[in-house]
Enzyme design. Structure first.
Site, mmCIF file in Angstrom:
data_model
loop_
_atom_site.group_PDB
_atom_site.id
_atom_site.type_symbol
_atom_site.label_atom_id
_atom_site.label_comp_id
_atom_site.label_asym_id
_atom_site.label_seq_id
_atom_site.Cartn_x
_atom_site.Cartn_y
_atom_site.Cartn_z
ATOM 1 N N ASP A 1 0.929 -1.055 0.121
ATOM 2 C CA ASP A 1 0.037 -0.136 -0.117
ATOM 3 C C ASP A 1 0.864 1.145 0.104
ATOM 4 O OD1 ASP A 1 -2.525 1.481 0.073
ATOM 5 O OD2 ASP A 1 -2.489 1.274 2.321
ATOM 6 N N TYR B 1 1.181 5.623 -0.438
ATOM 7 C CA TYR B 1 0.692 6.679 0.389
ATOM 8 C C TYR B 1 0.890 8.160 -0.545
ATOM 9 C CZ TYR B 1 0.546 9.502 4.908
ATOM 10 O OH TYR B 1 0.251 10.253 5.717
ATOM 11 N N HIS C 1 -3.875 13.995 1.024
ATOM 12 C CA HIS C 1 -4.219 12.935 2.218
ATOM 13 C C HIS C 1 -3.045 13.166 3.053
ATOM 14 C CE1 HIS C 1 -5.149 9.566 4.420
ATOM 15 N NE2 HIS C 1 -3.901 8.996 4.146
ATOM 16 N N ARG D 1 0.770 15.522 13.323
ATOM 17 C CA ARG D 1 1.898 16.106 13.651
ATOM 18 C C ARG D 1 1.591 17.780 13.557
ATOM 19 N NH1 ARG D 1 2.928 11.704 10.681
ATOM 20 N NH2 ARG D 1 3.174 13.166 8.774
ATOM 21 N N GLU E 1 -10.464 3.744 3.964
ATOM 22 C CA GLU E 1 -9.348 4.384 3.092
ATOM 23 C C GLU E 1 -10.071 4.042 1.619
ATOM 24 O OE1 GLU E 1 -5.423 3.699 4.112
ATOM 25 O OE2 GLU E 1 -5.525 5.138 5.765
ATOM 26 N N GLU F 1 -9.253 3.818 -2.043
ATOM 27 C CA GLU F 1 -8.071 3.609 -2.906
ATOM 28 C C GLU F 1 -8.269 2.971 -4.107
ATOM 29 O OE1 GLU F 1 -4.560 2.574 -0.737
ATOM 30 O OE2 GLU F 1 -5.416 3.081 1.464
ATOM 31 N N ASP G 1 -8.953 0.171 2.222
ATOM 32 C CA ASP G 1 -7.842 -0.176 3.392
ATOM 33 C C ASP G 1 -8.541 0.052 4.525
ATOM 34 O OD1 ASP G 1 -5.543 -0.865 4.537
ATOM 35 O OD2 ASP G 1 -4.512 1.124 3.832
ATOM 36 N N ARG H 1 -7.319 3.646 13.409
ATOM 37 C CA ARG H 1 -6.548 4.425 13.969
ATOM 38 C C ARG H 1 -6.000 4.538 15.250
ATOM 39 N NH1 ARG H 1 -5.443 5.717 8.707
ATOM 40 N NH2 ARG H 1 -7.311 6.143 7.638
ATOM 41 N N GLN I 1 -3.097 1.788 15.188
ATOM 42 C CA GLN I 1 -1.775 2.078 14.136
ATOM 43 C C GLN I 1 -1.223 3.384 15.103
ATOM 44 O OE1 GLN I 1 -3.706 4.150 10.722
ATOM 45 N NE2 GLN I 1 -1.699 4.492 9.721
ATOM 46 N N LYS J 1 -3.682 -2.169 10.322
ATOM 47 C CA LYS J 1 -4.141 -2.535 8.903
ATOM 48 C C LYS J 1 -4.460 -3.841 8.373
ATOM 49 C CE LYS J 1 -3.045 1.906 7.371
ATOM 50 N NZ LYS J 1 -3.919 2.746 6.473
ATOM 51 N N THR K 1 -8.487 -6.100 4.107
ATOM 52 C CA THR K 1 -8.228 -5.127 2.875
ATOM 53 C C THR K 1 -9.430 -5.618 1.956
ATOM 54 O OG1 THR K 1 -6.159 -4.802 3.258
ATOM 55 C CG2 THR K 1 -6.740 -3.994 1.110
ATOM 56 N N THR L 1 -4.654 6.142 0.335
ATOM 57 C CA THR L 1 -5.866 6.806 0.389
ATOM 58 C C THR L 1 -6.050 8.116 -0.723
ATOM 59 O OG1 THR L 1 -6.007 6.395 2.613
ATOM 60 C CG2 THR L 1 -7.527 8.076 2.020
ATOM 61 N N GLU M 1 -9.878 12.267 8.005
ATOM 62 C CA GLU M 1 -9.828 13.385 7.484
ATOM 63 C C GLU M 1 -11.380 14.100 7.412
ATOM 64 O OE1 GLU M 1 -7.080 13.258 3.655
ATOM 65 O OE2 GLU M 1 -7.807 11.344 3.993
HETATM 66 MN MN MN Z 1 -4.054 2.883 2.775
#
Ligand code: MN
Length: 396
Positions: free
Chosen positions: A110, A112, A117, A126, A183, A185, A217, A221, A224, A237, A241, A329, A343
């Site tokens: 997977d 990113y 995103h 962060r 997610e 995708e 996906d 959270r 994770q 994760k 899937t 995503t 999000e």
């Molecule tokens: Mn993903």
């Protein structure tokens, strides 16, 4: 035009011809092609045992010349009236077939690669650092996922249990995920493998990739957030899937090809794609309990699937037939183009209001998430991808 009655506005017109694996009660799995509201039984129509293996891998391993030839024959059969008496008996109503996982997946990766995103996640998780990590505009960031838990659309989403520790907690606790997310995708299916030690250049993308599917996906959270430092996604994760049952051939997406957005700084030579633009104008739609909550535009992806494949193999890692890699995503610049609930609810701080009066931050038991997508096809038609759906079940 097909002699078959194909509904106006179908995503499964003659310009698409996606492949899947299906069965009917009391029969074995076999390969089919979707056309309108029907499935053409390829095992019966062709007599070729490659279509009776219960997976697309054996067909995909034959390579691009064989894919082109089969597509040419199928187009002829379904458009030329002279084939009608031979082909019509092998058409089944789509609503009468059960669709299986189309691919045996040896490896799953997977990425990113949506800038919006990655920036949204950076701002949410962060807030005191730059939104993009230092490496992000230099390489397609990714991780190796769990191939054995890739499952077909409709597979129940059992809420995962695991460890979590919110920043305010003194100690980690164990239990059902409280921040279960989706997610949205796009997935790419490898048809032709590669030799160990030999990178696959950007230019060889269509020699290896067979087609495209939709991927959800599912992500926990809270699990994770606690586990991902320093080695990346793991149990948050790997529990499931989900993929759509139809694989749209790369050839069907030729009218949807576009250039990716400008990349700054210019990528290193092995990632340059000036002569090989493999962006796609695919618009996804995310529905929660039937309500449209987002429409992420895949066209905005920063890295293309060809660059992802080149990066995935640049160290000499080999590909195998059936390998699946997903885009990461997909999110666009607008709030209603975000491809995940973390999000859409901005880290859980801004609950999403649904038209039925309820609100969501993350998924609740009983929720049904459905992803669909469309791309421009030939002559103003639309290429559909079917759907990938899943219902959240309570933790066990
Ligand atoms: Mn993903």
């Amino acid at each position: 035009m097909s002699w078959l009655d194909v509904p106006a506005g179908t995503g499964f017109g003659i310009g698409n011809l996606p492949y899947g694996v299906f069965s009917t009660p009391g029969t074995l799995l076999r390969t089919g092609v979707a056309i309108g509201d029907h499935v053409l039984d390829l095992a019966a129509a062709t007599g070729d045992p490659v279509h009776a293996t219960g997976r697309l891998n054996d067909l995909m391993a034959r390579g691009p010349a064989a894919w082109r030839e089969l597509r040419r024959r199928l187009t002829g059969w379904l458009t030329d009236e002279s084939h009608r008496t031979d082909i019509e008996p092998h058409l089944l109503p789509r609503e009468e077939v059960t669709l299986n996982l189309p691919i045996e997946v040896p490896d799953y990766v997977d990425f990113y690669s949506s800038r919006h995103h990655a920036e949204n996640l950076g701002r949410i998780l962060r807030p005191d650092s730059p939104p993009l990590p230092a490496n992000w505009r230099h390489l397609p960031v990714g991780y190796h996922g769990r191939a054995g838990t890739v499952a077909v659309s409709g597979t129940p989403v059992v809420r995962p249990c695991g460890q979590r520790k919110a920043p305010a907690d003194d100690e980690p606790t164990f239990g059902p995920s409280q921040r279960l997310d989706l997610e949205a995708e796009v997935g790419f299916v490898v048809g032709v493998g590669s030799a160990l030690g030999s990178p696959v250049p950007v230019s060889a993308f269509p020699d290896h990739v067979f087609g495209v599917c939709l991927v959800n996906d599912w992500s926990a959270r809270d699990l994770q957030a606690w586990e991902y430092v320093p080695l990346g996604p793991f149990l948050g994760k790997s529990f499931l899937t989900s993929v759509s049952p139809w694989v749209v051939p790369l050839a069907a997406l030729e009218p949807a090809r576009i250039r990716a957005p400008e990349r700054d700084p210019r990528p290193l030579p092995y990632l340059r794609d000036d002569d090989h633009p493999w962006g796609f104008d695919i618009t996804l739609e995310v529905r929660l309990n039937g309500h449209l909550i987002s429409a992420p535009p895949f066209a905005t992806s920063y890295w293309t699937a060809a660059q992802q494949l080149a990066h995935l193999t640049v160290n000499g890692a080999s590909l195998r037939t059936g390998d699946l890699y997903a885009s990461g995503t997909v999110s666009g610049p607008a709030p209603d183009q975000r491809g995940s609930l973390i999000e859409l609810s901005w880290g859980g701080q801004e609950p999403l209001a649904l038209p039925d009066g309820s609100t969501r931050t993350f998924l609740e038991d009983g929720d049904v998430v459905t992803l669909t997508a469309a791309a421009p096809g030939p002559d103003g038609t639309r290429i559909g991808f079917g759907e990938v759906t899943g219902r959240v079940e309570p933790a066990r």
